[in-house]
Design an enzyme around this catalytic site. Structure first.
Site, PDB file in Angstrom:
ATOM      1  N   ASP A 103      11.792   8.975  -6.248  1.00 41.74           N
ATOM      2  CA  ASP A 103      12.336  10.223  -7.000  1.00 41.74           C
ATOM      3  C   ASP A 103      13.488  10.870  -6.074  1.00 41.74           C
ATOM      4  O   ASP A 103      13.398  10.884  -4.912  1.00 41.74           O
ATOM      5  CB  ASP A 103      11.209  11.347  -7.051  1.00 41.74           C
ATOM      6  CG  ASP A 103      10.455  10.908  -8.129  1.00 41.74           C
ATOM      7  OD1 ASP A 103      10.304   9.933  -8.523  1.00 41.74           O
ATOM      8  OD2 ASP A 103       9.673  11.887  -8.413  1.00 41.74           O
ATOM      9  N   ASP A 126       5.786   5.637 -16.724  1.00 39.37           N
ATOM     10  CA  ASP A 126       5.675   5.725 -15.460  1.00 39.37           C
ATOM     11  C   ASP A 126       4.728   5.179 -14.608  1.00 39.37           C
ATOM     12  O   ASP A 126       3.336   5.451 -15.025  1.00 39.37           O
ATOM     13  CB  ASP A 126       5.736   7.160 -15.108  1.00 39.37           C
ATOM     14  CG  ASP A 126       6.027   7.793 -13.650  1.00 39.37           C
ATOM     15  OD1 ASP A 126       6.182   6.774 -12.847  1.00 39.37           O
ATOM     16  OD2 ASP A 126       6.195   8.739 -13.589  1.00 39.37           O
ATOM     17  N   GLY A 156      11.974   0.601  -8.920  1.00 39.76           N
ATOM     18  CA  GLY A 156      12.714  -0.439  -8.684  1.00 39.76           C
ATOM     19  C   GLY A 156      11.518  -1.528  -8.099  1.00 39.76           C
ATOM     20  O   GLY A 156      12.217  -2.807  -7.556  1.00 39.76           O
TER      21      GLY A 156
HETATM   22  C1  GAL Z   1       7.259  10.752 -11.053  1.00 40.05           C
HETATM   23  C2  GAL Z   1       8.688  10.236 -11.578  1.00 40.05           C
HETATM   24  C3  GAL Z   1       9.064  11.487 -11.886  1.00 40.05           C
HETATM   25  C4  GAL Z   1       8.365  12.487 -12.654  1.00 40.05           C
HETATM   26  C5  GAL Z   1       6.823  12.570 -12.292  1.00 40.05           C
HETATM   27  C6  GAL Z   1       5.675  13.161 -13.156  1.00 40.05           C
HETATM   28  O1  GAL Z   1       6.593   9.298 -10.501  1.00 40.05           O
HETATM   29  O2  GAL Z   1       9.219   9.410 -10.799  1.00 40.05           O
HETATM   30  O3  GAL Z   1      10.544  11.241 -12.304  1.00 40.05           O
HETATM   31  O4  GAL Z   1       8.431  11.830 -14.078  1.00 40.05           O
HETATM   32  O5  GAL Z   1       6.409  11.238 -11.681  1.00 40.05           O
HETATM   33  O6  GAL Z   1       4.731  13.330 -12.877  1.00 40.05           O
END
Ligand code: GAL
Length: 743
Positions: free
Chosen positions: A556, A492, A535
């Protein structure tokens, strides 16, 4: 009455939320930050118009993170006070704001971040903002123009006034009444009988309530009322009113129950509606059926594990004909293990038996460079547990997956953010925190069930949840994951935003993912690599070439129609890039009990919206990662996750995504080509009302005569000439497959 369900669906219409003044339109917008933007004298004429109820990313501000301002000029007529029985407070409802906000009225700061303490930067993106003032507050300009200014902070992903309810209203006695539909589940009995208990609750210390409760069930397609009942009610804070109504539903499809309460003193009425869940997937048969994809990819010499997914009365006995040297099958568990040294397509025959008979299936073990040839089917901890994930919760999910879902092909158990310790070991190795006492034993447990284990990290120094990321420890982390027996890594972007230059070039977007892929390749395990960077840089165009098995295409998701439809129906752009081993990921599933933290709620999507969710994700060949608490899987959610004909669309070996082929009057038709030459067709109604629609096969570029099968009901519908007509409830879907039989 036999209880078949443990589920319910929340409020879909919110007349509870009566507004006197609508503030849905007329907003102006500017990115950046300045104290003068709060002022009522500030001239915002040249600001851009913006829609609320959707993120700014979806309106031309792609990937914008940081501060921005929304402004609205609105007259607040004093006449709205006359209509109210109570004349105490006015309320400004500003919806949900991603991530934090400050609300200014005529230059005055009224509140911050939904009234929560702390800075705007630690906003609760999912909280409905409601700010109230006494009616005699001099900051309100009655019968004159008022300026509402909202300062918004977005720390990453989508941002803005993206969802929820908007309006200005005088608070009234009915604001102290709660029609509680969520404490009790729908109960279903024989012969389409159902019962539901609802509660009328008061939150006021001051007032008792008297009035009428009206219960109505309507058929959303014909708008006809199929049940109604009115009862007198009397309740107070310590004395809720409970009522169980019993009805018989005419059919197995969508119906809407509405509960309206009319309060005696004020004459005001409030109402909530909820959709009644309905199960379409036929019961799993006792006879043997082999499910899952037709192909499985493995790299030469990497340890292989494939659990043959099959359903039927236990015990099942498994076998594989033509299993190549190097592999073996455990006949009791159906788990194939071992490794292959030479590349090639190994054609085998899976055989599963039980006391009622046997089933066989042709299957290819494709030994080569590409793994994840069909999208991952699994579970991820984020949408339910958020940062409160723990070893126990992961094990409980694995057990449930093994017992209820593995026979349908579900495999991955993925730990998201929140497992990492505060510090690395002296050697620099990443360590799990106290909630995960022994990762290796957790992975042994998961593998023992024939399942696979996934983990989460960031290329930056910190994850999005503030935990340690892999920055400058990529090889070391990949090795640790290998030692633990990890099979899937979600990576991430998060704080890598501070490492990468402000406007990254394509190479800079690729860099951290290439680095980790290379590190993972050095480990002798087949590790699926899931890019999570929302994306950026049109990742779908280059994700495959740098070794991504999937890549998130958006910010998200959450369990609202706005989020689901905004994400799902915008996937035509990346669609052409889906291919075996490399898939678009429009984010994880929001069905069942979700919550992003320790406390959970039932998905706020209606049953029709949930059918749409699964149907669309399968058509898109998207990874399906269940986001709910698996220990609370109810019959409706299970029905969504165990329909093998629907899952087969997702797992089709051709690996292509559906494209949006037709769109008119809020009807969209998505068509996915399948390996057997047939097509899967999703007809979606995006309207707020049910619609009857006729789809002409020529508009879909299909032949003029088609045999169609309803995949959710697993029922042949017959042969249709030139067109197909159907009534679809609001936000619902019909998922079809064309059949190649000669006509
Ligand atoms: C976001 C991600 C989520 C989750 C979260 C965890 O950026 O899109 O799916 O993984 O971080 O902190």
């Amino acid at each position: 009455m036999k209880i078949l369900f443990a589920t319910f669906f929340l409020i879909i219409s919110l007349s509870l939320f009566s507004q006197d003044i609508s503030i849905n339109n007329g907003w102006k917008f500017k990115t950046g930050d300045s104290a003068v933007f709060a002022s009522s004298n500030f001239n915002d004429n040249d600001w851009a118009p913006i829609k609320i109820g959707q993120s700014w990313e979806s309106q031309g501000y792609e990937n914008y993170d940081g501060f921005s301002w929304y402004r609205l000029h609105v007259i607040i007529p004093s006449s709205i006070k006359d209509k109210a029985f109570l004349k105490e407070r006015i309320r400004f409802d500003l919806g949900k704001i991603d991530d934090g906000d400050e609300f200014y009225l005529n230059g005055n700061l009224i509140g911050r971040n939904g009234g929560r303490p702390g800075s705007i930067k630690s906003g609760q993106y999912d909280a409905q903002r409601a700010y109230t003032l006494l009616l005699n507050d001099t900051r309100i300009l009655w019968d004159k123009e008022n300026v509402i200014a909202v300062r918004v902070w977005d720390g990453g992903g989508d941002g803005g006034m993206y969802d929820g309810k908007y309006g200005i209203s005088i608070m009234d006695v009915t604001d102290y009444v709660n029609i509680n539909t969520s404490d009790n589940n729908f109960e279903f009995g024989e012969n389409k009988k159902m019962a539901k208990k609802i509660l009328l609750q008061s939150t006021s210390d001051k007032y008792d309530f008297n009035g009428k409760l009206r219960i109505t069930i309507t058929d959303p397609v014909s708008d006809s009322v199929i049940f109604k009942q009115t009862i007198g009610t009397d309740f107070a804070k310590d004395r809720p009113f409970e009522y169980t109504y019993k009805a018989t539903l005419p059919d197995n499809r969508s119906y809407v129950a509405t509960y309206s309460f009319t309060e005696n003193r004020s004459g005001k009425e409030i109402a909530v509606s909820e959709s009644i869940p309905f199960v379409l997937t036929p019961k799993t048969a006792a006879t043997v059926k082999i499910n899952g994809p037709n192909i499985f990819g493995v790299r030469p010499n990497a340890p292989l594990q494939y659990a043959i997914p099959a359903t039927g009365a236990r015990p099942l006995v498994y076998d594989v004909i033509n299993l190549p040297n190097g592999l073996k099958i455990d006949k009791q568990t159906g788990i194939i293990t071992g490794s292959l040294t030479s590349k090639g397509d190994y054609k085998v025959r899976l055989v599963v038996k039980n006391k009622l008979g046997s089933a066989t299936k042709s299957f290819t073990i494709a030994c080569g460079n590409t793994i994840g040839l069909t999208p991952a089917l699994g579970w991820n901890s984020w949408n339910c547990w958020g940062l409160s994930v723990s070893d126990e919760k992961v094990k409980a999910s694995a057990k449930q997956m093994f017992e209820k879902l593995a026979g349908h092909g579900w495999t991955y158990i993925n730990i998201d953010d929140g497992w990492e310790d505060a510090n690395r070991a002296a050697s620099g190795e990443i360590v799990a925190n106290k909630k995960f006492p022994d990762m290796k034993s957790l992975s042994n447990y998961v593998h023992g069930l024939g399942l696979k284990l996934g983990i989460y990290s960031s290329p930056g120094p910190r994850t999005c949840g503030g935990y340690l990321g892999s920055y400058q420890h990529e090889e070391q982390d990949a090795k640790t994951y290998g030692d633990w027996g990890i099979d899937y890594v979600k990576y991430d972007w998060c704080s890598y935003g501070n490492i990468a230059p402000k406007n990254p070039s394509l190479d800079e977007y690729k860099k951290p993912y290439t680095l980790m892929r290379e590190a993972l390749n050095k480990v002798n395990r087949d590790i699926m690599f899931s890019f999570c960077q929302y994306g950026m840089g049109d990742v779908w165009k280059w994700g495959a070439e740098i070794g991504g098995n999937s890549w998130r295409t958006t910010g998200d998701i959450n369990d609202s129609w706005g989020s689901l439809s905004g994400i799902g129906f915008s996937q035509d752009k990346p669609a052409p890039y889906a291919q075996p081993g490399h898939f678009n990921d429009p984010d994880m599933l929001v069905v069942g009990k979700v919550g992003w933290g320790p406390s959970l709620h039932n998905s706020r999507l209606t049953p029709d919206e949930q059918y749409t969710h699964i149907s669309l994700w399968c058509l898109l060949s998207s990874p399906l990662l269940i986001g709910c608490d698996m220990s609370q899987l109810d019959d409706f959610t299970l029905n969504l996750l165990t329909n093998d004909e629907v899952l087969a669309i997702d797992q089709d070996g051709l690996g292509k995504s559906a494209r949006k082929i037709f769109e008119k009057d809020n009807i969209q038709v998505w068509v996915k080509p399948l390996e057997d030459g047939n097509k899967a067709i999703g007809i979606f109604n995006l309207n707020d009302k049910a619609q009857k629609t006729t789809i002409n096969f020529s508009d879909l570029k299909l032949s003029s005569q088609l045999r169609l099968r309803d995949l959710w009901r697993q029922k042949d519908l017959g042969v249709f000439k030139k067109s197909f007509s159907i009534a679809i409830p609001s936000h619902g879907v019909v998922l079809l497959k064309t059949h190649a039989e000669k006509m």
